[in-house]
Design a protein around this motif. Structure first.
Motif, mmCIF file in Angstrom:
data_model
loop_
_atom_site.group_PDB
_atom_site.id
_atom_site.type_symbol
_atom_site.label_atom_id
_atom_site.label_comp_id
_atom_site.label_asym_id
_atom_site.label_seq_id
_atom_site.Cartn_x
_atom_site.Cartn_y
_atom_site.Cartn_z
ATOM 1 N N LEU A 1 49.020 34.899 51.694
ATOM 2 C CA LEU A 1 48.796 33.959 50.599
ATOM 3 C C LEU A 1 48.024 34.607 49.449
ATOM 4 N N LEU A 2 46.979 35.339 49.778
ATOM 5 C CA LEU A 2 46.145 35.954 48.746
ATOM 6 C C LEU A 2 46.916 37.020 47.977
ATOM 7 N N GLY A 3 47.644 37.863 48.703
ATOM 8 C CA GLY A 3 48.382 38.935 48.047
ATOM 9 C C GLY A 3 49.462 38.418 47.119
ATOM 10 N N ALA A 4 50.092 37.315 47.505
ATOM 11 C CA ALA A 4 51.197 36.779 46.715
ATOM 12 C C ALA A 4 50.729 36.015 45.487
ATOM 13 N N ASN A 5 49.442 35.660 45.425
ATOM 14 C CA ASN A 5 49.000 34.740 44.377
ATOM 15 C C ASN A 5 47.843 35.225 43.521
ATOM 16 N N ILE A 6 47.160 36.294 43.913
ATOM 17 C CA ILE A 6 45.940 36.640 43.176
ATOM 18 C C ILE A 6 46.231 37.063 41.742
ATOM 19 N N GLU A 7 47.277 37.808 41.524
ATOM 20 C CA GLU A 7 47.565 38.250 40.153
ATOM 21 C C GLU A 7 47.893 37.054 39.260
ATOM 22 N N THR A 8 48.693 36.106 39.772
ATOM 23 C CA THR A 8 49.011 34.912 38.997
ATOM 24 C C THR A 8 47.766 34.095 38.710
ATOM 25 N N ALA A 9 46.895 33.954 39.714
ATOM 26 C CA ALA A 9 45.674 33.169 39.527
ATOM 27 C C ALA A 9 44.771 33.787 38.464
ATOM 28 N N VAL A 10 44.772 35.120 38.388
ATOM 29 C CA VAL A 10 43.934 35.806 37.400
ATOM 30 C C VAL A 10 44.546 35.741 36.004
ATOM 31 N N SER B 1 41.212 47.525 40.117
ATOM 32 C CA SER B 1 41.312 48.044 38.754
ATOM 33 C C SER B 1 42.296 47.234 37.928
ATOM 34 N N MET B 2 43.453 46.929 38.518
ATOM 35 C CA MET B 2 44.483 46.181 37.805
ATOM 36 C C MET B 2 44.005 44.780 37.427
ATOM 37 N N LEU B 3 43.144 44.201 38.261
ATOM 38 C CA LEU B 3 42.631 42.860 37.980
ATOM 39 C C LEU B 3 41.439 42.875 37.027
ATOM 40 N N GLY B 4 41.037 44.058 36.569
ATOM 41 C CA GLY B 4 40.001 44.164 35.554
ATOM 42 C C GLY B 4 38.590 44.263 36.082
ATOM 43 N N LEU B 5 38.421 44.539 37.377
ATOM 44 C CA LEU B 5 37.086 44.661 37.954
ATOM 45 C C LEU B 5 36.557 46.079 37.807
ATOM 46 N N GLN B 6 35.239 46.211 37.775
ATOM 47 C CA GLN B 6 34.642 47.539 37.863
ATOM 48 C C GLN B 6 34.976 48.124 39.239
ATOM 49 N N THR C 1 39.067 24.751 40.632
ATOM 50 C CA THR C 1 38.999 26.197 40.413
ATOM 51 C C THR C 1 39.697 26.633 39.124
ATOM 52 N N LEU C 2 40.271 25.698 38.388
ATOM 53 C CA LEU C 2 41.044 26.074 37.201
ATOM 54 C C LEU C 2 40.193 26.734 36.128
ATOM 55 N N GLY C 3 38.915 26.387 36.061
ATOM 56 C CA GLY C 3 38.069 26.930 35.008
ATOM 57 C C GLY C 3 37.394 28.236 35.348
ATOM 58 N N LEU C 4 37.696 28.806 36.521
ATOM 59 C CA LEU C 4 37.047 30.054 36.908
ATOM 60 C C LEU C 4 37.430 31.190 35.966
ATOM 61 N N PRO C 5 36.471 31.979 35.503
ATOM 62 C CA PRO C 5 36.806 33.164 34.701
ATOM 63 C C PRO C 5 37.658 34.133 35.515
ATOM 64 N N ALA C 6 38.437 34.947 34.816
ATOM 65 C CA ALA C 6 39.329 35.892 35.491
ATOM 66 C C ALA C 6 38.560 36.824 36.409
ATOM 67 N N SER C 7 37.393 37.287 35.968
ATOM 68 C CA SER C 7 36.630 38.238 36.783
ATOM 69 C C SER C 7 36.157 37.603 38.085
#
Length: 349
Positions: free
Chosen positions: A186-195, A297-302, A142-148
């Motif tokens: 898990l998702l809440g604690a890591n999604i911003e870092t993953a993006v 919005s913060m993660l850059g999504l429409q 999953t390392l190559g996944l685009p941020a969006s």
């Protein structure tokens, strides 16, 4: 798998490992998002021509969903029209291994395959026969996944957990709720870092685990109106499933809050720990919906349907199509009419 995976070579180590083991590997790499029925039938024919004895699904949710049906139909030779719906698949099927390359759908642990029928309608096959023998979660894939994509699929997994926890299904149970809460943590604690730090293996691994737990949760306690309203966005406008869910999520939560605020208040701190400071359940549930809207919005999504070219003229058809998803709407905490769906789509424009 799909052409993007092949172009990146992500599947190459798996192919080499299988070949070294002496297996004759055939490759079907034509999967597209929202896979149509014709593509599934093409993949089944390829498996039969190869005399396949097992199937590996490698990629995003669409590749995994196609792999499930290939394993089923190429062995059982049943007609797909007889398998639609819940527990109508007969089997048997070929052995099945699923390897996700996104942290979102949880398809690797769900008994569900969603396919596009005709021009726009999505239908599902739901059966324990679709559960694989083995799911392999490798954060390096999953390392190559685009941020969006990371953002949209991550919110998709959150939707799975939220809807599973609040589902009106009789199958909602303490185990599914426990899985949903851990998924959200898990998702809440890591999604911003993953993006923002896409090569962080720990964050990627936590997102995969969170997605899997959410998949296990909704495999038992099914999803509801968020998905029902998201499906027409994918079927008609070909918006990626994770983004479709993110676009309607806060609006459906606000609609449900009149009956489900206590439920949402219970899980809100798992995703946003700061909401534990909000004592009133109604206020916490309202803040939960607002925080989820702000997260996208913060993660850059429409965040608006209009950002994707959808207009007020499109809304009536979207609402009609959403009401066809009766197997999902029946699980929603609050009964939803076509008029309610209209209002929700309009609020999301």
């Amino acid at each position: 798998t799909d052409p993007g995976i092949v172009a990146l070579g992500l599947h190459a180590p798996a192919l080499h490992a299988l070949t070294r083991a002496g297996l004759d590997v055939g490759q079907f790499s034509d999967v597209v998002p929202d896979p149509p029925r014709a593509l599934v039938e093409k993949a089944v024919e390829a498996a039969r021509l190869h005399a396949a004895t097992s199937v590996v699904g490698f990629g995003g949710g669409s590749s995994l969903d196609v792999a499930k049906l290939v394993a089923l139909l190429s062995r059982s030779e049943e007609d797909l029209d007889d398998a639609w719906g819940i527990d109508n698949a007969r089997g048997p099927r070929l052995p099945l291994v699923l390897i996700p390359t996104t942290a979102g759908t949880g398809s690797e642990v769900t008994p569900i395959s969603i396919i596009t029928v005709g021009e726009e309608e999505k239908r599902g096959v739901v059966s324990p026969l679709l559960l694989p023998e083995l799911a392999v979660l490798d954060p390096l894939l999953t390392l190559g996944l685009p941020a969006s994509v990371t953002a949209a699929t991550g919110i998709d997994a959150m939707v799975h957990a939220i809807e599973a926890y609040a589902s009106k299904s009789a199958n909602n149970n303490p185990v599914s709720r426990m899985l949903a809460v851990e998924a959200l943590r898990l998702l809440g604690a890591n999604i911003e870092t993953a993006v923002t730090t896409p090569d962080n293996e720990d964050a990627r691994g936590s997102m995969l685990l969170g997605s899997m737990f959410a998949g296990m949760a909704f495999a038992n306690s099914p999803v509801a109106a968020v998905h029902a309203l998201a499906y027409p966005l994918g079927g008609t406008f070909h918006i990626a499933h994770g983004l479709s869910n993110a676009l309607v999520l806060p609006h459906v939560l606000r609609f449900n809050n009149s009956v489900a605020s206590a439920t949402y208040a219970e899980i809100a701190p798992a995703l946003f720990p700061e909401l534990s400071q909000v004592a009133d359940p109604h206020a916490r549930a309202d803040a939960f919906a607002e925080k989820l809207a702000g997260l996208a919005s913060m993660l850059g999504l429409q965040t608006r349907l209009s950002d994707l070219g959808i207009t007020a003229q499109d809304v009536p058809k979207l609402a009609r199509d959403a009401m066809k998803q009766s197997r999902l709407l029946i699980n929603n905490p609050r009964e939803m009419t076509e008029g309610d769906a209209l209002d929700i789509y309009r609020s999301a424009l």
